[in-house]
Design a protein around this motif. Structure first.
Motif, PDB file in Angstrom:
ATOM      1  N   PRO A  31       1.098  -1.240  -0.028  1.00 60.27           N
ATOM      2  CA  PRO A  31       0.227   0.095   0.090  1.00 60.27           C
ATOM      3  C   PRO A  31       0.889   1.168   0.058  1.00 60.27           C
ATOM      4  N   GLY A  32       0.594   2.089  -0.976  1.00 61.66           N
ATOM      5  CA  GLY A  32       1.345   3.554  -1.162  1.00 61.66           C
ATOM      6  C   GLY A  32       2.140   3.587  -2.344  1.00 61.66           C
ATOM      7  N   ASP A  33       2.619   2.369  -2.799  1.00 63.61           N
ATOM      8  CA  ASP A  33       3.512   2.347  -3.876  1.00 63.61           C
ATOM      9  C   ASP A  33       2.864   2.578  -5.101  1.00 63.61           C
ATOM     10  N   LEU A  34       3.543   3.504  -6.108  1.00 60.63           N
ATOM     11  CA  LEU A  34       2.948   4.109  -7.181  1.00 60.63           C
ATOM     12  C   LEU A  34       3.335   3.122  -8.287  1.00 60.63           C
ATOM     13  N   ILE A  35       2.475   2.914  -9.247  1.00 55.82           N
ATOM     14  CA  ILE A  35       2.902   2.177 -10.477  1.00 55.82           C
ATOM     15  C   ILE A  35       2.284   3.029 -11.804  1.00 55.82           C
ATOM     16  N   TYR A  36       2.793   2.925 -13.002  1.00 60.14           N
ATOM     17  CA  TYR A  36       2.743   3.693 -13.979  1.00 60.14           C
ATOM     18  C   TYR A  36       2.498   2.856 -15.270  1.00 60.14           C
ATOM     19  N   ARG A  37       1.522   3.268 -16.040  1.00 56.63           N
ATOM     20  CA  ARG A  37       1.124   2.543 -17.400  1.00 56.63           C
ATOM     21  C   ARG A  37       1.280   3.713 -18.448  1.00 56.63           C
ATOM     22  N   ILE A  38       2.018   3.655 -19.648  1.00 64.84           N
ATOM     23  CA  ILE A  38       1.879   4.489 -20.676  1.00 64.84           C
ATOM     24  C   ILE A  38       0.732   3.755 -21.865  1.00 64.84           C
ATOM     25  N   TYR A  39       0.023   4.628 -22.323  1.00 65.97           N
ATOM     26  CA  TYR A  39      -1.092   3.920 -23.360  1.00 65.97           C
ATOM     27  C   TYR A  39      -1.448   5.127 -24.359  1.00 65.97           C
ATOM     28  N   THR A  40      -1.871   4.273 -25.336  1.00 62.77           N
ATOM     29  CA  THR A  40      -2.678   5.145 -26.419  1.00 62.77           C
ATOM     30  C   THR A  40      -4.264   4.889 -26.246  1.00 62.77           C
ATOM     31  N   PRO A  41      -5.071   6.131 -26.154  1.00 63.87           N
ATOM     32  CA  PRO A  41      -6.257   5.785 -26.059  1.00 63.87           C
ATOM     33  C   PRO A  41      -6.832   5.078 -27.091  1.00 63.87           C
ATOM     34  N   ASN A  42      -7.978   4.356 -27.112  1.00 65.59           N
ATOM     35  CA  ASN A  42      -8.538   3.697 -28.033  1.00 65.59           C
ATOM     36  C   ASN A  42      -7.780   2.705 -28.708  1.00 65.59           C
ATOM     37  N   HIS A  43      -6.783   2.262 -28.325  1.00 68.58           N
ATOM     38  CA  HIS A  43      -5.959   1.284 -28.779  1.00 68.58           C
ATOM     39  C   HIS A  43      -5.314   0.474 -27.779  1.00 68.58           C
ATOM     40  N   ASN A  44      -4.567   0.743 -26.779  1.00 70.79           N
ATOM     41  CA  ASN A  44      -4.493  -0.198 -25.730  1.00 70.79           C
ATOM     42  C   ASN A  44      -5.016   0.554 -24.378  1.00 70.79           C
ATOM     43  N   PHE A  45      -5.095  -0.203 -23.458  1.00 74.34           N
ATOM     44  CA  PHE A  45      -5.691   0.357 -22.107  1.00 74.34           C
ATOM     45  C   PHE A  45      -5.182   0.324 -20.829  1.00 74.34           C
ATOM     46  N   VAL A  46      -5.864   0.941 -20.071  1.00 75.85           N
ATOM     47  CA  VAL A  46      -5.003   0.855 -18.626  1.00 75.85           C
ATOM     48  C   VAL A  46      -5.361  -0.336 -17.660  1.00 75.85           C
ATOM     49  N   GLY A  60      -2.634 -10.470 -17.677  1.00 75.77           N
ATOM     50  CA  GLY A  60      -2.330  -9.278 -16.808  1.00 75.77           C
ATOM     51  C   GLY A  60      -1.982  -8.175 -17.563  1.00 75.77           C
ATOM     52  N   MET A  61      -1.320  -7.131 -17.045  1.00 75.02           N
ATOM     53  CA  MET A  61      -0.955  -5.976 -17.581  1.00 75.02           C
ATOM     54  C   MET A  61       0.492  -5.651 -17.294  1.00 75.02           C
ATOM     55  N   PHE A  62       1.202  -4.953 -18.149  1.00 85.41           N
ATOM     56  CA  PHE A  62       2.675  -4.521 -17.984  1.00 85.41           C
ATOM     57  C   PHE A  62       2.425  -3.061 -17.218  1.00 85.41           C
ATOM     58  N   TRP A  63       3.289  -2.863 -16.141  1.00 85.90           N
ATOM     59  CA  TRP A  63       3.277  -1.352 -15.633  1.00 85.90           C
ATOM     60  C   TRP A  63       4.786  -1.084 -15.217  1.00 85.90           C
ATOM     61  N   LEU A  64       5.072   0.048 -14.903  1.00 86.04           N
ATOM     62  CA  LEU A  64       6.324   0.488 -14.569  1.00 86.04           C
ATOM     63  C   LEU A  64       6.573   0.842 -13.075  1.00 86.04           C
ATOM     64  N   ASP A  65       7.534   0.585 -12.501  1.00 87.01           N
ATOM     65  CA  ASP A  65       7.806   1.029 -11.002  1.00 87.01           C
ATOM     66  C   ASP A  65       8.106   2.367 -11.072  1.00 87.01           C
ATOM     67  N   HIS A  66       8.281   2.917  -9.944  1.00 82.03           N
ATOM     68  CA  HIS A  66       8.631   4.206  -9.785  1.00 82.03           C
ATOM     69  C   HIS A  66      10.119   4.676 -10.220  1.00 82.03           C
ATOM     70  N   TYR A  67      10.969   3.745 -10.083  1.00 80.77           N
ATOM     71  CA  TYR A  67      12.199   3.937 -10.199  1.00 80.77           C
ATOM     72  C   TYR A  67      12.429   4.181 -11.850  1.00 80.77           C
ATOM     73  N   THR A  68      11.803   3.278 -12.572  1.00 80.77           N
ATOM     74  CA  THR A  68      11.735   3.358 -14.310  1.00 80.77           C
ATOM     75  C   THR A  68      11.245   4.593 -14.498  1.00 80.77           C
ATOM     76  N   TYR A  69      10.069   4.932 -13.980  1.00 81.82           N
ATOM     77  CA  TYR A  69       9.300   6.227 -14.378  1.00 81.82           C
ATOM     78  C   TYR A  69      10.075   7.477 -14.127  1.00 81.82           C
ATOM     79  N   GLU A  70      11.005   7.414 -12.836  1.00 80.23           N
ATOM     80  CA  GLU A  70      11.919   8.599 -12.848  1.00 80.23           C
ATOM     81  C   GLU A  70      12.942   8.452 -13.849  1.00 80.23           C
TER      82      GLU A  70
END
Length: 172
Positions: A31-46, A60-70
């Protein structure tokens, strides 16, 4: 995020091969960890819905951790994440995510187990392009099962390419 040593995380062969050298570890998102997902609307999704998947236990879905986002932010000197930098570091082919125009930030609200590891290189395109040009990968990715998506809440969804004129409805 904690790495859980000697805790198995079962993935199908196709998903396993998205990790560099097919190696990954089991991570515990807290709880509290942040995750990130980059997407294109109407093509792939959250999030994938039950209608989008064959089995909620295996897709499942692929997400990024905070370190990769930074790292993506630093690579662009604190500016918007540029798609070519992001595409190379995350090894995302154009046919998978054409515009890479939005990023969702989600906060973990209940513990989630995920596969965690470095992203494997990919050819730039496999549809009508030069398959000898490689996207280097190397960023870290999280693979989170669909059934665990109820354990996160979206805290932001923003345009990361201000030149793109995307005004489409977010698909959940």
């Amino acid at each position: 995020m904690k790495i859980l040593r000697n805790v198995p995380f079962n993935l199908d062969q196709n998903t396993t091969e998205t990790f560099r050298y097919s190696r990954f570890e089991t991570a515990l998102l807290e709880p509290g960890d942040l995750i990130y997902r980059i997407y294109t609307p109407n093509h792939n999704f959250v999030f994938k819905t039950q209608e989008d998947v064959k089995s909620p236990d295996t897709e499942g879905m692929f997400w990024l951790d905070h370190y990769t986002y930074e790292s993506l932010i630093k690579a662009n000197q604190g500016e918007y994440i540029q798609s070519i930098t992001t595409r190379a570091m995350l090894a995302v082919k154009e046919e998978w995510n054409p515009a890479m125009s939005r990023i969702v930030t989600a906060r973990v609200v209940k513990e989630i187990k995920a596969a965690y590891g470095y992203i494997k290189w990919q050819p730039l395109t496999s549809v009508g392009g030069d398959s000898n040009v490689m996207l280097m990968g190397g960023g870290a990715q999280l693979y989170i099962m669909v059934r665990d998506m109820s354990n996160v809440t979206i805290i932001s969804d923003k345009d990361i390419r201000p030149e793109s004129k995307v005004v489409n409805k977010l698909r959940f």
